[in-house]
Design a protein around this motif. Structure first.
Motif, mmCIF file in Angstrom:
data_model
loop_
_atom_site.group_PDB
_atom_site.id
_atom_site.type_symbol
_atom_site.label_atom_id
_atom_site.label_comp_id
_atom_site.label_asym_id
_atom_site.label_seq_id
_atom_site.Cartn_x
_atom_site.Cartn_y
_atom_site.Cartn_z
ATOM 1 N N HIS A 31 0.825 -1.202 0.000
ATOM 2 C CA HIS A 31 0.000 0.000 0.000
ATOM 3 C C HIS A 31 0.864 1.258 0.000
ATOM 4 C CE1 HIS A 31 -2.238 3.233 2.133
ATOM 5 N NE2 HIS A 31 -3.252 2.806 1.384
ATOM 6 N N ASN A 65 -5.182 6.119 -1.438
ATOM 7 C CA ASN A 65 -5.105 6.900 -0.209
ATOM 8 C C ASN A 65 -6.366 6.748 0.644
ATOM 9 O OD1 ASN A 65 -3.639 8.786 1.460
ATOM 10 N ND2 ASN A 65 -5.088 10.367 0.825
ATOM 11 N N SER A 66 -7.471 6.408 -0.014
ATOM 12 C CA SER A 66 -8.723 6.220 0.732
ATOM 13 C C SER A 66 -8.710 4.929 1.548
ATOM 14 C CB SER A 66 -9.918 6.203 -0.239
ATOM 15 O OG SER A 66 -9.873 5.056 -1.083
ATOM 16 N N LYS A 68 -7.315 3.446 4.212
ATOM 17 C CA LYS A 68 -6.539 3.812 5.392
ATOM 18 C C LYS A 68 -6.019 2.562 6.110
ATOM 19 C CE LYS A 68 -7.371 8.164 4.723
ATOM 20 N NZ LYS A 68 -6.284 9.059 4.230
ATOM 21 N N THR A 70 -3.706 2.938 8.736
ATOM 22 C CA THR A 70 -2.973 3.471 9.886
ATOM 23 C C THR A 70 -3.014 2.512 11.073
ATOM 24 O OG1 THR A 70 -4.981 4.664 10.544
ATOM 25 C CG2 THR A 70 -3.377 5.872 9.227
ATOM 26 N N ASP A 150 -5.470 3.473 17.621
ATOM 27 C CA ASP A 150 -5.866 3.295 16.221
ATOM 28 C C ASP A 150 -7.035 2.331 16.057
ATOM 29 O OD1 ASP A 150 -3.948 5.067 15.201
ATOM 30 O OD2 ASP A 150 -2.399 3.521 15.250
#
Length: 210
Positions: A31, A65-66, A68, A70, A150
């Motif tokens: 990614h 980028n959509s 995610k 994290t 997170d």
């Protein structure tokens, strides 16, 4: 029967946790690499005045980028924590823990048996203490309602690996001690069964003789 089920569950759990962690790390790396590549392609298309390619690359960048991820790093850490705790118990069961046994090997008869019992008893006491402290810590974390940054899951679930893994490790030490007291056998992993280790040892031996 119950012990066989526990042994199998332990092995499957460690394998699944390891596979999930590796797969997640791979996806996260792909990614990140894809995101950088798409950004570079946008810049390259702009520099070479290729609006069609630029728009396509920008759309790809936005789509990647959509997604995610994290939470991936935090998840991997938790997976490895659980894997390490259960892996430690597995290590006691099959005898792959690193240990300095020079003193034990230098002894014979009753002295060697006594030292082995002391060593295993120390493992039982230590892991039992960690399980007790870990349980207390998990309880207070549960009462405090702490969540992860997170994943936003209850942190007591993550910390549960400490008392559960330590309790299982303690059980494995008890199991190993009982096996030694009744049969005189100590679980020990044969390093010669590991690919490459025996060959290297033979090469060193030949070099020494030469």
């Amino acid at each position: 029967m119950i012990l066989r089920i526990l042994d199998r569950f332990e092995e499957i759990l460690i394998s699944v946790l390891m596979a999930l962690a590796v797969a997640l790390i791979f996806v996260a790396v792909v990614h990140r690499f894809s995101l950088g590549t798409a950004a570079d392609l946008v810049g390259w298309a702009r520099a070479h005045d290729m609006p069609g390619l630029q728009d396509t690359a920008r759309s790809i960048f936005r789509w990647i980028n959509s997604l995610k991820l994290t939470w991936a790093q935090e998840t991997c850490i938790y997976l490895f924590v659980w894997m390490a705790k259960f892996g430690a118990a597995y290590g006691v069961r099959i005898g792959i823990h690193v240990g300095v046994d020079l003193l034990v090997q230098s002894l014979t008869g009753t002295a060697q048996k006594a030292m082995t019992v002391v060593a295993m008893s120390g493992g039982i006491i230590f892991t039992a203490i960690i399980a007790w402290i870990g349980t207390d810590f998990v309880y207070h974390t549960w009462k405090g309602g702490q969540i992860s940054p997170d994943l936003e899951i209850k942190m007591w679930i993550v910390y549960l690996a400490v008392p559960v893994g330590s309790a299982l490790m303690c059980f494995r030490f008890v199991q190993a001690l009982w096996l030694y007291l009744t049969t005189g056998h100590v679980a020990h992993h044969d390093m010669g069964s590991v690919e490459g280790v025996q060959e290297e040892a033979d090469d060193i031996a030949k070099g020494g003789h030469g």
